[in-house]
Design a protein around this motif. Structure first.
Motif, PDB file in Angstrom:
ATOM      1  N   GLN A   7       0.833  -1.211   0.000  1.00  0.00           N
ATOM      2  CA  GLN A   7       0.000   0.000   0.000  1.00  0.00           C
ATOM      3  C   GLN A   7       0.860   1.250   0.000  1.00  0.00           C
ATOM      4  OE1 GLN A   7      -0.646   2.541   2.553  1.00  0.00           O
ATOM      5  NE2 GLN A   7      -2.047   3.548   1.113  1.00  0.00           N
ATOM      6  N   PHE A  42      -4.730   7.989   2.413  1.00  0.00           N
ATOM      7  CA  PHE A  42      -3.827   6.961   1.913  1.00  0.00           C
ATOM      8  C   PHE A  42      -2.374   7.243   2.283  1.00  0.00           C
ATOM      9  CE2 PHE A  42      -7.603   6.821  -0.732  1.00  0.00           C
ATOM     10  CZ  PHE A  42      -7.957   5.493  -0.569  1.00  0.00           C
ATOM     11  N   TRP A  54      -4.021   4.995   6.452  1.00  0.00           N
ATOM     12  CA  TRP A  54      -4.853   4.097   5.647  1.00  0.00           C
ATOM     13  C   TRP A  54      -5.571   3.086   6.540  1.00  0.00           C
ATOM     14  CZ3 TRP A  54      -3.121  -1.111   3.913  1.00  0.00           C
ATOM     15  CH2 TRP A  54      -3.959  -1.657   2.940  1.00  0.00           C
TER      16      TRP A  54
END
Length: 171
Positions: free
Chosen positions: A103, A118, A123
């Motif tokens: 991620q 994000f 996140w």
């Protein structure tokens, strides 16, 4: 609109989440299940979403997913919100080092804001079951779902979603 990068789920886990969508639909409750099926609409974990994605990032994204075999667990039911009298019903994704590293690499490549949802440490990985659930229906939603077992999942693929073109493609 929205450009996103998502992890797709293995067939068994995908089917289990769709069964939860169907249970909510059968009870007449909000659900992610669509009345008219769409090949682009499926359970997923969003790694990045934003208004744009430059062509260089699009070209480099497949390299992050090459040879992917990421194991993770889908855990408890969670609620995001409430906001305006509604919640979002999701399944928690239990985070491991590999998932966090993927991620972070995706978000960095895509230019995610460090202060945005994000950004590093911000996140919250999840799989959505229903949006816009009135707070007064939370009990009914949980009853409709019944027991919600944890799911051992595997992802071997990522995908891109382009909401402007209404298209997805595998990474």
């Amino acid at each position: 609109m929205t450009q996103s990068v998502e992890l797709t789920l293995d067939d068994e886990t995908d089917r289990a989440v769709r069964e939860q969508w169907a249970a909510l639909a059968e009870a007449g409750l909000p659900t992610e299940q669509r009345v008219l099926p769409s090949p682009s609409h499926r359970p997923h974990i969003t790694l990045y979403a934003g208004p744009t994605l430059d062509s260089e990032a699009d070209e480099r994204l497949p390299g992050l997913f090459a040879g992917l075999r990421l194991r993770f667990r889908i855990g408890a039911v969670l609620l995001f919100g409430p906001r305006r009298g509604q919640v979002v019903l999701v399944r928690q994704v239990v985070v491991g080092r590999e998932l966090l590293a993927l991620q972070e690499a995706v978000a960095t490549l895509c230019g995610a804001s460090p202060e945005g949802q994000f950004g590093p440490g911000r996140w919250t990985p999840h799989v959505t079951l229903a949006r816009r659930v009135p707070t007064g229906q939370v009990g009914a939603v949980l009853t409709a779902l019944g027991e919600v077992p944890e799911l051992d999942a595997v992802s071997r693929d990522g995908r891109r979603w382009d909401s402007d073109r209404r298209e997805t493609w595998s990474l």
